[in-house]
Design a protein around this motif. Structure first.
Motif, PDB file in Angstrom:
ATOM      1  N   ARG A  55     -22.034 -18.580  15.920  1.00  0.00           N
ATOM      2  CA  ARG A  55     -20.802 -18.894  15.184  1.00  0.00           C
ATOM      3  C   ARG A  55     -20.845 -20.318  14.623  1.00  0.00           C
ATOM      4  NH1 ARG A  55     -18.505 -15.157  18.932  1.00  0.00           N
ATOM      5  NH2 ARG A  55     -18.146 -16.661  20.596  1.00  0.00           N
ATOM      6  N   VAL A  58     -26.728 -21.334  11.581  1.00  0.00           N
ATOM      7  CA  VAL A  58     -27.449 -20.205  11.016  1.00  0.00           C
ATOM      8  C   VAL A  58     -28.783 -20.063  11.751  1.00  0.00           C
ATOM      9  CG1 VAL A  58     -28.457 -19.242   8.925  1.00  0.00           C
ATOM     10  CG2 VAL A  58     -26.382 -20.664   8.786  1.00  0.00           C
ATOM     11  N   PRO A  80     -29.154 -25.240  10.373  1.00  0.00           N
ATOM     12  CA  PRO A  80     -28.104 -25.402   9.356  1.00  0.00           C
ATOM     13  C   PRO A  80     -26.729 -25.033   9.934  1.00  0.00           C
ATOM     14  CG  PRO A  80     -29.936 -24.057   8.534  1.00  0.00           C
ATOM     15  CD  PRO A  80     -30.188 -24.269   9.986  1.00  0.00           C
ATOM     16  N   VAL A  81     -25.722 -25.814   9.614  1.00  0.00           N
ATOM     17  CA  VAL A  81     -24.359 -25.518  10.080  1.00  0.00           C
ATOM     18  C   VAL A  81     -23.875 -24.229   9.435  1.00  0.00           C
ATOM     19  CG1 VAL A  81     -21.988 -26.344  10.243  1.00  0.00           C
ATOM     20  CG2 VAL A  81     -23.847 -27.991  10.215  1.00  0.00           C
ATOM     21  N   GLN A  82     -23.233 -23.393  10.217  1.00  0.00           N
ATOM     22  CA  GLN A  82     -22.619 -22.158   9.716  1.00  0.00           C
ATOM     23  C   GLN A  82     -21.372 -22.530   8.900  1.00  0.00           C
ATOM     24  OE1 GLN A  82     -22.894 -18.769   8.940  1.00  0.00           O
ATOM     25  NE2 GLN A  82     -23.590 -18.534  11.062  1.00  0.00           N
ATOM     26  N   GLU A  83     -21.178 -21.843   7.773  1.00  0.00           N
ATOM     27  CA  GLU A  83     -20.000 -22.144   6.970  1.00  0.00           C
ATOM     28  C   GLU A  83     -18.739 -21.891   7.794  1.00  0.00           C
ATOM     29  OE1 GLU A  83     -20.671 -20.806   2.743  1.00  0.00           O
ATOM     30  OE2 GLU A  83     -18.461 -20.720   2.898  1.00  0.00           O
ATOM     31  N   GLY A  84     -17.817 -22.834   7.760  1.00  0.00           N
ATOM     32  CA  GLY A  84     -16.542 -22.674   8.459  1.00  0.00           C
ATOM     33  C   GLY A  84     -16.654 -22.803   9.967  1.00  0.00           C
ATOM     34  N   ALA A  85     -17.772 -23.323  10.454  1.00  0.00           N
ATOM     35  CA  ALA A  85     -17.936 -23.493  11.902  1.00  0.00           C
ATOM     36  C   ALA A  85     -16.862 -24.442  12.432  1.00  0.00           C
ATOM     37  CB  ALA A  85     -19.317 -24.048  12.212  1.00  0.00           C
ATOM     38  N   THR A  92     -21.539 -33.885  13.593  1.00  0.00           N
ATOM     39  CA  THR A  92     -22.806 -33.844  12.869  1.00  0.00           C
ATOM     40  C   THR A  92     -23.032 -35.132  12.076  1.00  0.00           C
ATOM     41  OG1 THR A  92     -21.763 -32.826  10.966  1.00  0.00           O
ATOM     42  CG2 THR A  92     -22.679 -31.337  12.613  1.00  0.00           C
ATOM     43  N   PRO A  96     -25.962 -31.763   7.165  1.00  0.00           N
ATOM     44  CA  PRO A  96     -25.761 -30.327   6.951  1.00  0.00           C
ATOM     45  C   PRO A  96     -26.297 -29.489   8.108  1.00  0.00           C
ATOM     46  CG  PRO A  96     -27.602 -31.128   5.629  1.00  0.00           C
ATOM     47  CD  PRO A  96     -27.032 -32.331   6.346  1.00  0.00           C
ATOM     48  N   THR A  97     -26.776 -30.157   9.156  1.00  0.00           N
ATOM     49  CA  THR A  97     -27.337 -29.451  10.315  1.00  0.00           C
ATOM     50  C   THR A  97     -26.538 -29.805  11.564  1.00  0.00           C
ATOM     51  OG1 THR A  97     -28.832 -31.319  10.608  1.00  0.00           O
ATOM     52  CG2 THR A  97     -29.712 -29.392   9.444  1.00  0.00           C
TER      53      THR A  97
END
Ligand code: TXA
Ligand code: MG
Length: 293
Positions: A55, A58, A80-85, A92, A96-97
């Motif tokens: 969640r 990615v 990579p960060v999940q969108e809307g995490a 972070t 972007p990670t």
């Protein structure tokens, strides 16, 4: 306390962490404040299992393989960060990670399960200092700045988790050597020709001077001067020893406790016996070089 946004030091199998809920800006800001940590240095988020990790980030096929092989345990993956995490931006530090770990310590596992939250937790020491492997170390360094320390005894591994970044195009890098050796990771990912390995300063926390006991540290010392607190290994006896039998796992688990002891000793300087670069010896020497820098 954690649900309310408090700061609680918690035991893990590597070192004690300073935990706060990862989804709340003020809670995460309090971690940076308590540690005196520069805001550009992102935090590791601790999760209950692979499902909760997905969640937040990615996971490609490699990440799933590594999670299945090494979680729960001392492996942190930068993904990579999940969108809307649901993670506060400060976790972070704008990257972007996100760095994720599923710890194995039974007390920490219960805490995460009970809190039902991902927990941001850097090592529970003032920024730049030696990491804590006992509750007493935490109290010395942060006692007046946090809400509680959960006593889970001494940490077994004694060195922070191995951090690996999984990049696009099948490349990966060990950003911080740790209890899980690079060879164990290559065994899972395969030794791809485009695998890049470097210990360059990518994880901002891997700055040269880190783990500093507050006194000069001299390395590869087979003998010591009168004003040095001597930490031995194998045949080098020292005042205290990382491991008299030359056992590297024992040395890893004792390293920070002995650096804390050296810091508290009457001698103004610390000398450390040579430690071989095999297996976890690499991670031990990585921390020693930074302690001496
Ligand atoms: O064993 C451990 O990993 C312990 C326990 C408490 O889990 N935690 C720990 O946290 O060592 P800390 O904050 O002392 O070290 C985290 C490292 C830092 O070097 C930081 O720069 C790096 O992880 N890091 C965090 N997020 C990152 C990201 N997105 N990209 C690259 N490096 C990252
Ligand atoms: Mg740290």
């Amino acid at each position: 306390m954690l649900r309310e946004g408090g700061l609680v030091a918690v035991p893990t199998e590597t070192v004690y962490g300073l935990a706060a809920r990862a989804d709340r800006d003020e809670a995460v800001a309090a971690i940076y404040r308590a540690k005196g940590r520069p805001s550009f240095n992102p935090l590791i988020v601790h999760v209950a299992d692979l499902a909760s990790a997905r969640r937040l980030a990615v996971f490609d096929e490699r990440a799933v393989l590594l999670a299945r092989r090494f979680w729960p345990g001392a492996l942190t993956m930068v993904l990579p960060v999940q969108e809307g995490a649901p993670i506060a931006a400060a976790v972070t530090a704008g990257l972007p990670t996100v760095a994720l770990r599923c710890p194995a310590h039974p007390v920490m596992r219960s805490v995460i399960a009970e809190a039902r939250l991902p927990l941001a937790a850097p090592s529970a020491n003032r920024s730049g200092g030696v990491s804590p492997t006992t509750p007493a170390h935490v109290v010395e360094s942060l006692g007046d700045r946090i809400d509680a320390v959960l006593d889970g005894g001494a940490c077994e591994a004694g060195l922070e988790s191995t951090i690996i970044a999984l990049r696009e195009g099948g490349r990966w890098q060990v950003l911080r050597p740790g209890p899980i050796p690079e060879s164990a990771i290559s065994a899972v990912l395969g030794s791809r020709s485009d695998a890049v390995t470097s210990h360059a300063i990518e994880a901002p926390g891997q700055l040269a001077s880190h783990y500093a006991p507050g006194k000069p540290v001299r390395l590869d010392a087979r003998t010591a001067e009168a004003d040095e607190f001597h930490i031995g290994f194998a045949d080098v006896a020292g005042h205290v020893t990382l491991s008299a039998s030359g056992d590297l796992s024992e040395a890893a688990s004792r390293l920070y406790a002995l650096l804390h002891e050296g810091a508290a000793s009457p001698q103004p300087r610390i000398a450390v016996a040579p430690v071989p670069e095999d297996g976890i010896g690499k991670a031990i020497n990585d921390r020693l070089r930074r302690a001496a820098a």
